[in-house]
Design a protein around this motif. Structure first.
Motif, PDB file in Angstrom:
ATOM      1  N   VAL A  35       0.984  -1.229   0.161  1.00 50.29           N
ATOM      2  CA  VAL A  35       0.252   0.074  -0.083  1.00 50.29           C
ATOM      3  C   VAL A  35       0.945   1.190  -0.159  1.00 50.29           C
ATOM      4  O   VAL A  35       1.953   1.256   0.748  1.00 50.29           O
ATOM      5  N   PHE A  36       0.453   2.320  -0.595  1.00 51.09           N
ATOM      6  CA  PHE A  36       1.280   3.472  -0.706  1.00 51.09           C
ATOM      7  C   PHE A  36       0.742   4.162   0.350  1.00 51.09           C
ATOM      8  O   PHE A  36      -0.366   4.840   0.314  1.00 51.09           O
ATOM      9  N   ARG A  37       1.454   4.338   1.390  1.00 52.85           N
ATOM     10  CA  ARG A  37       1.025   4.786   2.663  1.00 52.85           C
ATOM     11  C   ARG A  37       1.668   6.370   3.130  1.00 52.85           C
ATOM     12  O   ARG A  37       2.841   6.459   2.765  1.00 52.85           O
ATOM     13  N   VAL A 153      -6.229   3.764   3.958  1.00 49.44           N
ATOM     14  CA  VAL A 153      -6.362   2.588   3.763  1.00 49.44           C
ATOM     15  C   VAL A 153      -6.199   1.758   5.023  1.00 49.44           C
ATOM     16  O   VAL A 153      -5.198   1.522   5.531  1.00 49.44           O
ATOM     17  N   GLY A 154      -7.165   1.392   5.839  1.00 44.24           N
ATOM     18  CA  GLY A 154      -7.160   0.611   6.776  1.00 44.24           C
ATOM     19  C   GLY A 154      -7.700  -0.775   6.529  1.00 44.24           C
ATOM     20  O   GLY A 154      -7.887  -1.003   5.467  1.00 44.24           O
ATOM     21  N   PRO A 155      -8.000  -1.634   7.364  1.00 44.31           N
ATOM     22  CA  PRO A 155      -8.506  -2.972   7.260  1.00 44.31           C
ATOM     23  C   PRO A 155      -9.707  -2.961   6.457  1.00 44.31           C
ATOM     24  O   PRO A 155      -9.995  -4.016   5.613  1.00 44.31           O
ATOM     25  N   PHE A 156     -10.553  -2.241   6.739  1.00 44.26           N
ATOM     26  CA  PHE A 156     -11.944  -2.214   5.974  1.00 44.26           C
ATOM     27  C   PHE A 156     -11.617  -2.094   4.466  1.00 44.26           C
ATOM     28  O   PHE A 156     -12.141  -3.074   3.827  1.00 44.26           O
ATOM     29  N   ILE A 157     -11.157  -0.840   4.172  1.00 50.34           N
ATOM     30  CA  ILE A 157     -10.891  -0.864   2.758  1.00 50.34           C
ATOM     31  C   ILE A 157      -9.872  -1.833   2.233  1.00 50.34           C
ATOM     32  O   ILE A 157      -9.922  -2.525   1.034  1.00 50.34           O
ATOM     33  N   LEU A 158      -8.876  -2.294   2.775  1.00 51.99           N
ATOM     34  CA  LEU A 158      -8.011  -3.373   2.345  1.00 51.99           C
ATOM     35  C   LEU A 158      -8.329  -4.680   1.941  1.00 51.99           C
ATOM     36  O   LEU A 158      -8.500  -5.268   0.850  1.00 51.99           O
ATOM     37  N   LYS A 159      -9.343  -5.199   3.138  1.00 50.46           N
ATOM     38  CA  LYS A 159      -9.979  -6.543   2.887  1.00 50.46           C
ATOM     39  C   LYS A 159     -11.165  -6.265   1.958  1.00 50.46           C
ATOM     40  O   LYS A 159     -11.432  -7.259   1.251  1.00 50.46           O
ATOM     41  N   GLY A 160     -11.519  -5.195   1.801  1.00 46.99           N
ATOM     42  CA  GLY A 160     -12.714  -4.989   1.016  1.00 46.99           C
ATOM     43  C   GLY A 160     -12.148  -5.227  -0.656  1.00 46.99           C
ATOM     44  O   GLY A 160     -12.724  -5.937  -1.370  1.00 46.99           O
ATOM     45  N   PHE A 161     -11.035  -4.488  -0.958  1.00 50.77           N
ATOM     46  CA  PHE A 161     -10.568  -4.706  -2.293  1.00 50.77           C
ATOM     47  C   PHE A 161      -9.905  -6.161  -2.469  1.00 50.77           C
ATOM     48  O   PHE A 161      -9.710  -6.708  -3.541  1.00 50.77           O
ATOM     49  N   SER A 183      -3.199  -0.748  -6.750  1.00 51.05           N
ATOM     50  CA  SER A 183      -2.375  -0.629  -5.559  1.00 51.05           C
ATOM     51  C   SER A 183      -3.102   0.401  -5.040  1.00 51.05           C
ATOM     52  O   SER A 183      -3.381   1.384  -5.372  1.00 51.05           O
ATOM     53  N   LEU A 184      -3.372   0.323  -3.641  1.00 53.05           N
ATOM     54  CA  LEU A 184      -4.260   1.285  -2.993  1.00 53.05           C
ATOM     55  C   LEU A 184      -3.086   2.390  -2.445  1.00 53.05           C
ATOM     56  O   LEU A 184      -2.099   2.087  -2.242  1.00 53.05           O
ATOM     57  N   GLY A 185      -3.768   3.645  -2.260  1.00 56.20           N
ATOM     58  CA  GLY A 185      -2.717   4.645  -1.518  1.00 56.20           C
ATOM     59  C   GLY A 185      -3.733   5.488  -0.807  1.00 56.20           C
ATOM     60  O   GLY A 185      -4.809   5.477  -0.908  1.00 56.20           O
ATOM     61  N   GLU A 186      -2.894   6.166   0.139  1.00 56.09           N
ATOM     62  CA  GLU A 186      -3.400   7.259   1.062  1.00 56.09           C
ATOM     63  C   GLU A 186      -3.110   8.361   0.294  1.00 56.09           C
ATOM     64  O   GLU A 186      -1.986   8.775   0.340  1.00 56.09           O
ATOM     65  N   ALA A 187      -3.988   9.567   0.471  1.00 58.44           N
ATOM     66  CA  ALA A 187      -3.397  10.844   0.288  1.00 58.44           C
ATOM     67  C   ALA A 187      -4.578  11.746   0.630  1.00 58.44           C
ATOM     68  O   ALA A 187      -5.738  11.605   1.174  1.00 58.44           O
ATOM     69  N   ALA A 188      -4.136  13.197   0.735  1.00 56.57           N
ATOM     70  CA  ALA A 188      -4.757  14.245   1.095  1.00 56.57           C
ATOM     71  C   ALA A 188      -4.387  15.258   0.375  1.00 56.57           C
ATOM     72  O   ALA A 188      -3.306  15.482  -0.033  1.00 56.57           O
ATOM     73  N   GLY A 189      -5.473  16.064  -0.141  1.00 57.51           N
ATOM     74  CA  GLY A 189      -5.147  17.105  -0.903  1.00 57.51           C
ATOM     75  C   GLY A 189      -6.076  18.299  -0.902  1.00 57.51           C
ATOM     76  O   GLY A 189      -7.228  18.000  -0.371  1.00 57.51           O
ATOM     77  N   GLY A 190      -5.642  19.395  -1.812  1.00 58.94           N
ATOM     78  CA  GLY A 190      -6.625  20.485  -1.513  1.00 58.94           C
ATOM     79  C   GLY A 190      -6.315  21.337  -2.754  1.00 58.94           C
ATOM     80  O   GLY A 190      -5.199  21.390  -3.138  1.00 58.94           O
ATOM     81  N   GLY A 276      -0.410   5.164  -5.855  1.00 66.30           N
ATOM     82  CA  GLY A 276      -1.570   4.072  -5.747  1.00 66.30           C
ATOM     83  C   GLY A 276      -2.868   4.737  -6.138  1.00 66.30           C
ATOM     84  O   GLY A 276      -2.998   6.005  -6.366  1.00 66.30           O
ATOM     85  N   HIS A 277      -3.826   3.924  -6.069  1.00 68.29           N
ATOM     86  CA  HIS A 277      -5.298   4.290  -6.164  1.00 68.29           C
ATOM     87  C   HIS A 277      -5.670   4.999  -4.752  1.00 68.29           C
ATOM     88  O   HIS A 277      -5.956   4.342  -3.709  1.00 68.29           O
ATOM     89  N   THR A 278      -5.747   6.106  -4.786  1.00 65.77           N
ATOM     90  CA  THR A 278      -6.017   7.205  -3.652  1.00 65.77           C
ATOM     91  C   THR A 278      -7.638   7.298  -3.439  1.00 65.77           C
ATOM     92  O   THR A 278      -7.863   8.252  -2.714  1.00 65.77           O
TER      93      THR A 278
END
Lengths: 349, 203
Positions: A35-37, A153-161, A183-190, A276-278
């Motif tokens: 995961v892109f954390r 990306v926590g357990p809910f999202i990771l296990k879901g995918f 690949s899942l990734g985490e992001a914040a943006g504005g 990753g897919h954020t």
């Protein structure tokens, strides 16, 4: 809509400059769980963590342009907000899981905007937020809109995918012959938007549409995505395309159908190999990637894609980045529930 | 401006195949909220130009079902995004259009309505705001009772019916919770014969 300021926080670090550097240099920063954390720790809850991430982004944007409460609208886009808090605590949440983050952000920043909203249009949430921002601005309800986007990306999202069988065994390779998932990734943006003010770049047009086809995939012929791409592009020539490019079989195929029939010679790239897919933040991250393409007059390559799927007919950029004259970039996005979205970003007039 | 509120009260799980079953991919896997919204929108003839999907509890009940599956059910995970509930009714109606799934805590529905009022006119002449919530918890047979709402807002040039202003809805109509908002609006629209209640039989 003129772009007055922008920033992001991802596995690349804080700020759009480090994101651009990774894109143009072909760098990836994948955690051991693939995961892109975002590297941060010490938070009591997801809500606290995500608020902190948004404040870092906000502080960076405020260095570029003033942000005052009067005449301001704020839209927070996310797919699942702080759902992980409810998973870990077992508490029953009476309300949605995105609004609490917005409330917490406002409390921390002491902002009291004229208009507020949260948009949850799956992985096309950021485009949905831009669409709403444009409606607020065009109907003169606000002078500026700060569009924020976040997902973790926590357990809910990771296990879901994982349950969907959608994850790559290594890392995402958009449009590649050997692509095997996302690949899942985490992001914040504005991104701070306005119809007025001085700016180098602007979102020229944005469009969202939801098709009644399937909950989990776009229509095979891409008719809805094609329709909104036609609407946002109009008679303009596109210099480059930043595709949604999840590296899943269905999405990439649909995008290739749409692009190859309309833009056979326009260079296409994607950013999900890098951060990753954020999820709900992915459209905003792709828009910031497009700003880098416009600023440097260079299109980055999909560094993890070695061989393009031989069935694909559009013009994909792999290997190294390509110097070119860039006036306009098309940014597409797709999401569960039949969400299709596109925007065009260009030099401000 | 013209308003019409539709309310559909129903039980879930449903006991017979819905009328629209042939049009919706894997209709039998729908959760309670998606089922109710599809039943409701199926009954609305006029196609809107824009839809707001705005339920306070978002996808919380579907999230819980996925967690109860020990987070292994792909079918249940697919319903954990609050916006996916629009897909079945769009499939049933064969509509393609802009949909915004918005959240705003206890004022999710009223906030979406307020936004819709601001956007009415060119290019949006007809806007639909949707909401669904559980009204009664599970009974002994495991059946729950739900209510789905659709507020249709038309600009003055559309169709028949009496014109209504925001003032007609009462002072501070947007200040309370969604529950209070729906109570107030349904009272006003009932008096103006702009309210349709559809009761599916209780099981």
């Amino acid at each position: 809509m003129k772009i007055l300021g922008y920033s992001c926080l991802s596995s690349c670090g804080l700020g759009h400059e480090v994101f651009w550097k990774s894109l143009f240099e072909g760098k990836v920063n994948l955690a051991p769980d693939r995961v892109f954390r975002i590297e941060d720790s010490g938070f009591q809850s997801s809500k606290e963590r995500m608020t902190s991430q948004l404040i870092q982004v906000f502080s960076h944007i405020r260095q570029q342009a003033p942000i005052e409460s009067q005449g301001l609208g704020i839209i927070l886009s996310s797919t699942k907000g702080c759902t992980e808090d409810f998973v870990s605590s077992g508490a029953k949440n009476e309300s949605d899981s995105i609004y609490p983050i917005l409330e917490s952000f406002l409390e921390s920043t002491q902002l009291s905007p004229s208009k507020l909203a949260c948009v949850s249009n799956a992985c096309a949430s950021s485009h949905g937020a831009f669409f709403l921002a444009e409606l607020w601005l065009r109907t003169s309800q606000v002078k500026k809109v700060l569009v924020l986007a976040i997902d973790e990306v926590g357990p809910f999202i990771l296990k879901g995918f994982q349950s969907l069988g959608a994850l790559s065994k290594t890392s995402a390779r958009p449009f590649a012959k050997n692509r095997d998932g996302l690949s899942l990734g985490e992001a914040a943006g504005g991104i701070l938007l306005s119809l007025e003010g001085s700016s180098d770049f602007e979102i020229e047009s944005v469009c969202i549409e939801t098709e009644g086809f399937s909950i989990t995939r776009p229509s095979n012929d891409g008719r809805s995505l094609g329709s909104i791409v036609d609407k946002v592009v109009g008679n303009n020539e596109m210099s480059a395309i930043i595709a949604h490019g999840t590296a899943t079989p269905f999405n990439d195929r649909t995008e290739d159908k749409v692009f190859s029939s309309r833009f056979p010679n326009v260079p296409i790239t994607a950013a999900k190999w890098c951060v990753g897919h954020t999820l709900g933040a992915s459209g905003l991250m792709d828009t910031i990637a497009a700003l880098g393409v416009l600023k440097f007059q260079r299109i980055f390559a999909m560094a993890r894609t070695e061989e393009i799927d031989p069935d694909f007919k559009a013009f994909y950029i792999r290997g190294g980045s390509l110097a070119m004259e860039v006036d306009r970039v098309l940014v597409t996005s797709l999401g569960f529930g039949g969400m299709q979205a596109a925007l065009v970003i260009g030099r401000a007039k | 401006m013209k308003l019409h509120l539709y309310q559909f009260n129903y039980s879930f799980p449903f006991q017979s195949d819905p009328e629209w079953s042939s049009k919706v991919d894997r209709w039998y896997q729908l959760d309670a909220e998606a089922y109710g919204l599809t039943e409701l929108v199926w009954r609305i003839e006029e196609k809107p130009d824009l839809i707001f999907l705005a339920s306070q509890e978002a996808s919380n009940s579907s999230d819980r079902l996925f967690i109860e599956s020990e987070m292994t059910s792909a079918v249940k995970f697919a319903h954990t995004l609050p916006n996916v509930r629009c897909s079945p009714f769009l499939q049933a109606k064969q509509w393609t259009m802009p949909v915004l799934c918005t959240q705003f805590g206890p004022k999710t529905f009223s906030s979406a309505v307020e936004n819709a009022f601001g956007f009415l006119g060119s290019p949006y002449r007809r806007i639909l705001i949707l909401n669904v919530c559980r009204s009664l918890p599970s009974n002994e047979s495991g059946t729950s009772r739900y209510s789905a709402y659709a507020l249709q807002i038309d600009d003055a040039s559309q169709g028949g019916g009496e014109e209504i202003s925001i003032a007609d809805l009462g002072h501070n109509v947007f200040n309370g919770s969604d529950q209070k908002f729906i109570e107030n609006v349904s009272k006003v629209l009932c008096k103006k014969e702009a309210f349709t209640l559809i009761e599916a039989p209780s099981l």
